[in-house]
Design a protein around this motif. Structure first.
Motif, PDB file in Angstrom:
ATOM      1  N   SER A 121       0.814  -1.218   0.000  1.00  0.00           N
ATOM      2  CA  SER A 121       0.000   0.000   0.000  1.00  0.00           C
ATOM      3  C   SER A 121       0.849   1.269   0.000  1.00  0.00           C
ATOM      4  N   GLN A 122       2.045   1.196   0.566  1.00  0.00           N
ATOM      5  CA  GLN A 122       2.954   2.340   0.510  1.00  0.00           C
ATOM      6  C   GLN A 122       3.382   2.557  -0.931  1.00  0.00           C
ATOM      7  N   PHE A 123       3.527   1.437  -1.580  1.00  0.00           N
ATOM      8  CA  PHE A 123       4.062   1.382  -2.907  1.00  0.00           C
ATOM      9  C   PHE A 123       3.093   1.934  -3.928  1.00  0.00           C
ATOM     10  N   SER A 124       1.808   1.580  -3.752  1.00  0.00           N
ATOM     11  CA  SER A 124       0.834   1.938  -4.777  1.00  0.00           C
ATOM     12  C   SER A 124       0.432   3.409  -4.703  1.00  0.00           C
ATOM     13  N   HIS A 125       0.804   4.097  -3.615  1.00  0.00           N
ATOM     14  CA  HIS A 125       0.458   5.516  -3.553  1.00  0.00           C
ATOM     15  C   HIS A 125       1.436   6.396  -4.329  1.00  0.00           C
ATOM     16  N   ALA A 154       3.344  -8.237  -3.590  1.00  0.00           N
ATOM     17  CA  ALA A 154       3.063  -6.809  -3.766  1.00  0.00           C
ATOM     18  C   ALA A 154       3.113  -6.397  -5.232  1.00  0.00           C
ATOM     19  N   MET A 155       3.790  -7.205  -6.023  1.00  0.00           N
ATOM     20  CA  MET A 155       3.976  -6.835  -7.425  1.00  0.00           C
ATOM     21  C   MET A 155       2.868  -7.361  -8.331  1.00  0.00           C
ATOM     22  N   MET A 156       1.816  -7.872  -7.706  1.00  0.00           N
ATOM     23  CA  MET A 156       0.714  -8.455  -8.466  1.00  0.00           C
ATOM     24  C   MET A 156      -0.348  -7.407  -8.828  1.00  0.00           C
ATOM     25  N   GLY A 157      -0.222  -6.190  -8.302  1.00  0.00           N
ATOM     26  CA  GLY A 157      -1.241  -5.168  -8.542  1.00  0.00           C
ATOM     27  C   GLY A 157      -1.156  -4.531  -9.915  1.00  0.00           C
ATOM     28  N   ASP A 158      -1.508  -3.271  -9.991  1.00  0.00           N
ATOM     29  CA  ASP A 158      -1.507  -2.501 -11.243  1.00  0.00           C
ATOM     30  C   ASP A 158      -0.077  -2.447 -11.823  1.00  0.00           C
ATOM     31  N   GLN A 159       0.129  -3.161 -12.910  1.00  0.00           N
ATOM     32  CA  GLN A 159       1.482  -3.313 -13.456  1.00  0.00           C
ATOM     33  C   GLN A 159       2.120  -1.996 -13.895  1.00  0.00           C
ATOM     34  N   SER A 186       4.976 -15.040  -9.359  1.00  0.00           N
ATOM     35  CA  SER A 186       5.628 -14.313 -10.453  1.00  0.00           C
ATOM     36  C   SER A 186       5.959 -15.264 -11.583  1.00  0.00           C
ATOM     37  N   SER A 187       5.753 -14.794 -12.788  1.00  0.00           N
ATOM     38  CA  SER A 187       6.162 -15.586 -13.942  1.00  0.00           C
ATOM     39  C   SER A 187       7.579 -15.168 -14.315  1.00  0.00           C
ATOM     40  N   LEU A 188       8.214 -15.985 -15.099  1.00  0.00           N
ATOM     41  CA  LEU A 188       9.561 -15.670 -15.566  1.00  0.00           C
ATOM     42  C   LEU A 188       9.600 -14.349 -16.310  1.00  0.00           C
ATOM     43  N   SER A 189       8.587 -14.130 -17.162  1.00  0.00           N
ATOM     44  CA  SER A 189       8.595 -12.913 -17.974  1.00  0.00           C
ATOM     45  C   SER A 189       8.424 -11.683 -17.087  1.00  0.00           C
ATOM     46  N   GLN A 190       7.617 -11.850 -16.039  1.00  0.00           N
ATOM     47  CA  GLN A 190       7.422 -10.739 -15.115  1.00  0.00           C
ATOM     48  C   GLN A 190       8.731 -10.399 -14.403  1.00  0.00           C
ATOM     49  N   LEU A 191       9.433 -11.459 -13.972  1.00  0.00           N
ATOM     50  CA  LEU A 191      10.712 -11.251 -13.290  1.00  0.00           C
ATOM     51  C   LEU A 191      11.688 -10.514 -14.196  1.00  0.00           C
ATOM     52  N   GLN A 192      11.675 -10.866 -15.452  1.00  0.00           N
ATOM     53  CA  GLN A 192      12.590 -10.243 -16.402  1.00  0.00           C
ATOM     54  C   GLN A 192      12.228  -8.775 -16.600  1.00  0.00           C
TER      55      GLN A 192
END
Ligand code: C2E
Ligand code: CA
Ligand code: CA
Ligand code: CA
Length: 279
Positions: A121-125, A154-159, A186-192
């Protein structure tokens, strides 16, 4: 029966009322605690697996409760996240870490980076990179002395929003860590795409390392994948010499856990900074 149902309802209602009341009370005391800065950072060393050199230290917040003493983060971070209090608390954590680095710097103590945990939530603001920049400037320290840990989930939200905030933080010169890796999806492509610098493997997988052949194979696969993507791999929750030896043989880059050291107050970690020794 009907009467039983009614009784249950009344009972439930009463306990719900109690729990809401105590939640409201906890929220109020957390609010006051933030205003009064009743928090301290503990630091846990992260060391190079081969040499034992101190690479960094993770800042882990504790609430110094006037009546209860030291309260661990799992007892108040979830509430802080649910109520929005994580915003001011997160700012306080960044402020404390920068002030600590600044104080050590003024005393001529050799420094290693401090890594800070950041909630989704800190991140998305979208303000966190601004706040980091302000605090670094105010403290007169190099941005490379801070690292940011974000959980895999946390990285699953609004890309688009996440990518923008991640690159703004990276542009400051701050390294990014994926925390609790292996617990999310996380998928491999997301990690990349995310271009994270460090991958911290969740402690659940460290404890599986020496329990089963699968545990070892799984860890080995993570190390190969992370290295192929140019990431540093950290094993969390290393508790035994057996795990340590296994991680050395698997080329895991860095380790953190009770086997090396528990989280400790700033004062206690100073000797490790001044004299970067082996564990
Ligand atoms: P985390 O980021 O995964 O931090 C690692 C946790 O594992 C810490 O618990 C640490 O004390 C514990 N740990 C370290 N080595 C070992 C080990 O060998 N074995 C075991 N069993 N545990 C080990 P802690 O300090 O209670 O923190 C819990 C969580 O609270 C953290 O998990 C993090 O998600 C959150 N947290 C802590 N400080 C902050 C903060 O400043 N901001 C935010 N947003 N979250 C925080
Ligand atoms: Ca962490
Ligand atoms: Ca973790
Ligand atoms: Ca965790």
């Amino acid at each position: 029966s009907k009467s039983e149902g009614k009784g249950q309802y009344r009972f439930y209602d009463a306990s719900l009322h109690e729990s809401l009341k105590s939640k409201a009370h906890l929220k109020q005391s957390l609010f006051d605690a933030i205003a009064e800065e009743q928090f301290v950072l503990y630091y846990q060393p992260r060391v190079d697996t081969q040499t034992g050199r101190l690479c960094s230290m993770e800042a882990l917040v504790r609430w110094i409760h006037p009546k209860r003493g030291l309260v661990p983060p799992l007892e108040f971070i979830p509430l802080a996240e649910a109520t929005g209090l994580i915003q001011p608390l997160g700012r306080l954590v960044i402020n404390m870490a920068c002030a600590q680095l600044s104080a050590w710097q003024a005393r001529g103590i050799p420094l290693v980076p401090i890594s800070i945990n950041v909630s989704p939530s800190q991140f998305s603001h979208g303000e966190i990179h601004c706040h980091l920049a302000e605090e670094i400037e105010k403290a007169g320290i190099s941005a490379s002395l801070l690292e940011v840990e974000i959980t895999e989930s946390a990285m699953m939200g609004d890309q688009a929003e996440i990518m923008a905030e991640l690159s703004a933080i990276r542009d400051l010169g701050i390294k990014l860590h994926i925390d609790d890796f292996g617990t999310g999806y996380s998928s491999l492509s997301q990690l990349q795409r995310l271009k994270m610098d460090v991958l911290k493997v969740d402690k659940a997988f460290t404890s599986e390392l020496t329990n089963s052949r699968d545990g070892k194979v799984f860890f080995q696969a993570i190390v190969s994948m992370a290295h192929a993507l140019g990431m540093t791999v950290v094993a969390e929750g290393v508790e035994t010499a057996e795990q340590m030896a296994m991680l050395q043989s698997l080329s895991c880059d860095e380790v953190q856990g009770y086997f090396i050291a528990r989280p400790m107050p700033a004062h206690d970690i100073e000797p490790l900074l001044a004299r970067p020794a082996r564990y």
